[in-house]
Design a protein around this motif. Sequence first.
Motif, PDB file in Angstrom:
ATOM      1  N   LEU A  31      -5.561 -25.961  90.620  1.00  0.00           N
ATOM      2  CA  LEU A  31      -6.853 -26.494  90.232  1.00  0.00           C
ATOM      3  C   LEU A  31      -7.426 -25.627  89.127  1.00  0.00           C
ATOM      4  CD1 LEU A  31      -9.542 -25.447  92.758  1.00  0.00           C
ATOM      5  CD2 LEU A  31      -7.188 -25.221  93.376  1.00  0.00           C
ATOM      6  N   ARG A  32      -8.277 -26.211  88.329  1.00  0.00           N
ATOM      7  CA  ARG A  32      -8.911 -25.474  87.246  1.00  0.00           C
ATOM      8  C   ARG A  32     -10.337 -25.140  87.646  1.00  0.00           C
ATOM      9  NH1 ARG A  32      -5.709 -29.104  84.970  1.00  0.00           N
ATOM     10  NH2 ARG A  32      -7.293 -30.704  84.776  1.00  0.00           N
ATOM     11  N   VAL A  33     -10.707 -23.882  87.397  1.00  0.00           N
ATOM     12  CA  VAL A  33     -12.059 -23.422  87.720  1.00  0.00           C
ATOM     13  C   VAL A  33     -12.563 -22.552  86.573  1.00  0.00           C
ATOM     14  CG1 VAL A  33     -11.700 -23.465  90.228  1.00  0.00           C
ATOM     15  CG2 VAL A  33     -11.281 -21.366  88.962  1.00  0.00           C
ATOM     16  N   HIS A  34     -13.858 -22.319  86.553  1.00  0.00           N
ATOM     17  CA  HIS A  34     -14.447 -21.414  85.571  1.00  0.00           C
ATOM     18  C   HIS A  34     -13.868 -20.014  85.782  1.00  0.00           C
ATOM     19  CE1 HIS A  34     -17.436 -19.132  83.324  1.00  0.00           C
ATOM     20  NE2 HIS A  34     -17.688 -20.271  82.696  1.00  0.00           N
ATOM     21  N   ARG A  35     -13.578 -19.325  84.696  1.00  0.00           N
ATOM     22  CA  ARG A  35     -12.942 -18.007  84.734  1.00  0.00           C
ATOM     23  C   ARG A  35     -13.700 -17.018  85.620  1.00  0.00           C
ATOM     24  NH1 ARG A  35      -9.024 -15.761  81.750  1.00  0.00           N
ATOM     25  NH2 ARG A  35      -8.920 -17.551  80.352  1.00  0.00           N
ATOM     26  N   GLU A  36     -15.008 -17.077  85.623  1.00  0.00           N
ATOM     27  CA  GLU A  36     -15.811 -16.128  86.408  1.00  0.00           C
ATOM     28  C   GLU A  36     -15.894 -16.504  87.885  1.00  0.00           C
ATOM     29  OE1 GLU A  36     -19.537 -15.535  84.492  1.00  0.00           O
ATOM     30  OE2 GLU A  36     -18.594 -14.903  82.615  1.00  0.00           O
ATOM     31  N   PHE A  37     -15.366 -17.655  88.253  1.00  0.00           N
ATOM     32  CA  PHE A  37     -15.417 -18.108  89.641  1.00  0.00           C
ATOM     33  C   PHE A  37     -14.436 -17.340  90.522  1.00  0.00           C
ATOM     34  CE2 PHE A  37     -14.897 -21.474  92.969  1.00  0.00           C
ATOM     35  CZ  PHE A  37     -16.216 -21.469  93.385  1.00  0.00           C
ATOM     36  N   VAL A  38     -13.252 -17.005  89.984  1.00  0.00           N
ATOM     37  CA  VAL A  38     -12.271 -16.224  90.750  1.00  0.00           C
ATOM     38  C   VAL A  38     -12.655 -14.752  90.685  1.00  0.00           C
ATOM     39  CG1 VAL A  38     -10.367 -17.851  90.534  1.00  0.00           C
ATOM     40  CG2 VAL A  38     -10.693 -16.119  88.789  1.00  0.00           C
ATOM     41  N   LYS A  39     -12.330 -14.027  91.745  1.00  0.00           N
ATOM     42  CA  LYS A  39     -12.703 -12.616  91.846  1.00  0.00           C
ATOM     43  C   LYS A  39     -11.456 -11.755  92.019  1.00  0.00           C
ATOM     44  CE  LYS A  39     -17.055 -13.702  91.996  1.00  0.00           C
ATOM     45  NZ  LYS A  39     -17.681 -13.883  90.733  1.00  0.00           N
ATOM     46  N   ASN A  40     -11.459 -10.608  91.355  1.00  0.00           N
ATOM     47  CA  ASN A  40     -10.394  -9.634  91.535  1.00  0.00           C
ATOM     48  C   ASN A  40     -10.863  -8.660  92.612  1.00  0.00           C
ATOM     49  OD1 ASN A  40      -8.521  -7.512  91.342  1.00  0.00           O
ATOM     50  ND2 ASN A  40      -8.125  -7.996  89.208  1.00  0.00           N
ATOM     51  N   ILE A  41     -10.274  -8.768  93.792  1.00  0.00           N
ATOM     52  CA  ILE A  41     -10.650  -7.929  94.935  1.00  0.00           C
ATOM     53  C   ILE A  41      -9.416  -7.149  95.359  1.00  0.00           C
ATOM     54  CG2 ILE A  41     -11.518  -7.904  97.309  1.00  0.00           C
ATOM     55  CD1 ILE A  41     -12.830 -10.653  96.666  1.00  0.00           C
ATOM     56  N   ASN A  42      -9.519  -5.840  95.340  1.00  0.00           N
ATOM     57  CA  ASN A  42      -8.394  -4.961  95.688  1.00  0.00           C
ATOM     58  C   ASN A  42      -7.150  -5.279  94.844  1.00  0.00           C
ATOM     59  OD1 ASN A  42      -9.978  -3.728  97.680  1.00  0.00           O
ATOM     60  ND2 ASN A  42      -9.348  -5.233  99.206  1.00  0.00           N
ATOM     61  N   ARG A  44      -6.138  -7.987  93.521  1.00  0.00           N
ATOM     62  CA  ARG A  44      -5.517  -9.290  93.770  1.00  0.00           C
ATOM     63  C   ARG A  44      -6.555 -10.365  93.491  1.00  0.00           C
ATOM     64  NH1 ARG A  44      -1.678  -9.211  98.808  1.00  0.00           N
ATOM     65  NH2 ARG A  44      -0.602 -10.707  97.492  1.00  0.00           N
ATOM     66  N   TRP A  45      -6.125 -11.460  92.879  1.00  0.00           N
ATOM     67  CA  TRP A  45      -7.049 -12.551  92.567  1.00  0.00           C
ATOM     68  C   TRP A  45      -7.355 -13.371  93.811  1.00  0.00           C
ATOM     69  CZ3 TRP A  45      -9.824 -12.279  88.449  1.00  0.00           C
ATOM     70  CH2 TRP A  45      -9.345 -11.606  87.332  1.00  0.00           C
ATOM     71  N   ARG A  46      -8.622 -13.716  93.978  1.00  0.00           N
ATOM     72  CA  ARG A  46      -9.094 -14.480  95.136  1.00  0.00           C
ATOM     73  C   ARG A  46      -9.984 -15.622  94.671  1.00  0.00           C
ATOM     74  NH1 ARG A  46      -6.966 -12.491 100.151  1.00  0.00           N
ATOM     75  NH2 ARG A  46      -6.335 -10.365  99.728  1.00  0.00           N
ATOM     76  N   LEU A  47      -9.820 -16.756  95.342  1.00  0.00           N
ATOM     77  CA  LEU A  47     -10.629 -17.937  95.069  1.00  0.00           C
ATOM     78  C   LEU A  47     -11.579 -18.162  96.236  1.00  0.00           C
ATOM     79  CD1 LEU A  47     -11.024 -20.579  93.325  1.00  0.00           C
ATOM     80  CD2 LEU A  47      -9.363 -21.628  94.885  1.00  0.00           C
ATOM     81  N   PRO A  48     -12.873 -18.343  95.978  1.00  0.00           N
ATOM     82  CA  PRO A  48     -13.795 -18.640  97.078  1.00  0.00           C
ATOM     83  C   PRO A  48     -13.457 -19.994  97.700  1.00  0.00           C
ATOM     84  CG  PRO A  48     -15.004 -18.168  95.057  1.00  0.00           C
ATOM     85  CD  PRO A  48     -13.562 -18.264  94.702  1.00  0.00           C
ATOM     86  N   ILE A  49     -13.462 -20.031  99.032  1.00  0.00           N
ATOM     87  CA  ILE A  49     -13.129 -21.269  99.756  1.00  0.00           C
ATOM     88  C   ILE A  49     -14.047 -21.409 100.966  1.00  0.00           C
ATOM     89  CG2 ILE A  49     -10.720 -21.487  99.061  1.00  0.00           C
ATOM     90  CD1 ILE A  49     -11.271 -19.993 102.393  1.00  0.00           C
ATOM     91  N   GLY A  50     -14.004 -22.572 101.570  1.00  0.00           N
ATOM     92  CA  GLY A  50     -14.677 -22.785 102.843  1.00  0.00           C
ATOM     93  C   GLY A  50     -13.647 -22.779 103.959  1.00  0.00           C
ATOM     94  N   ILE A  51     -13.999 -22.178 105.083  1.00  0.00           N
ATOM     95  CA  ILE A  51     -13.108 -22.194 106.245  1.00  0.00           C
ATOM     96  C   ILE A  51     -13.580 -23.311 107.162  1.00  0.00           C
ATOM     97  CG2 ILE A  51     -12.353 -20.968 108.316  1.00  0.00           C
ATOM     98  CD1 ILE A  51     -12.409 -18.414 106.675  1.00  0.00           C
ATOM     99  N   VAL A  52     -12.686 -24.263 107.412  1.00  0.00           N
ATOM    100  CA  VAL A  52     -13.004 -25.402 108.264  1.00  0.00           C
ATOM    101  C   VAL A  52     -12.634 -25.087 109.708  1.00  0.00           C
ATOM    102  CG1 VAL A  52     -12.550 -27.844 108.681  1.00  0.00           C
ATOM    103  CG2 VAL A  52     -12.623 -26.977 106.335  1.00  0.00           C
ATOM    104  N   TYR A  53     -11.460 -24.454 109.898  1.00  0.00           N
ATOM    105  CA  TYR A  53     -10.976 -24.186 111.254  1.00  0.00           C
ATOM    106  C   TYR A  53      -9.988 -23.035 111.220  1.00  0.00           C
ATOM    107  CZ  TYR A  53      -8.676 -24.972 115.762  1.00  0.00           C
ATOM    108  OH  TYR A  53      -8.163 -24.821 117.019  1.00  0.00           O
TER     109      TYR A  53
END
Length: 95
Positions: A31-42, A44-53
Motif C-alpha cells: 500500500l502507498r502511504v505518506h512518507r511521514e506516516f511510517v515510523k523508524n522504531i529501533n 526497523r520500519w513500522r506502519l501504524p495499524i489497528g488491532i482487531v483481535y
Amino acid sequence: MAYVLCNITDGLRPSEVTVEVRDVDGRPEFLRVHREFVKNINDRWRLPIGIVYHDRAKDQFWIELPHEADSGINRLWAASTNILEPRQRKEPAVT
C-alpha cells in the motif's frame, strides 16, 4: 497506537512510500502511504495499524491496515513477532 513491521520503497511521488506488510504465511501486501506516516522504531520500519483481535492460542493478530492494500484487502493475520503494541499506562489507584 500499535505498529506492524514493514519494508518501504520509494513511492510514486517524493512525498510517499510504498509499504510492504507480510501476513502470517509470508504473503506480501502493498500500500502507498505518506512518507511521514511510517515510523523508524529501533532501526526497523513500522506502519501504524489497528488491532482487531489477538488470537492467543495461535499467537497472531488480526490487524486492520490504515487503508486498502493494492490487492483490495484491508485486514490480515500478522505474526505477533511483527507487532509492536504500546505499553498500557497504569492509572493511579484512587484512595
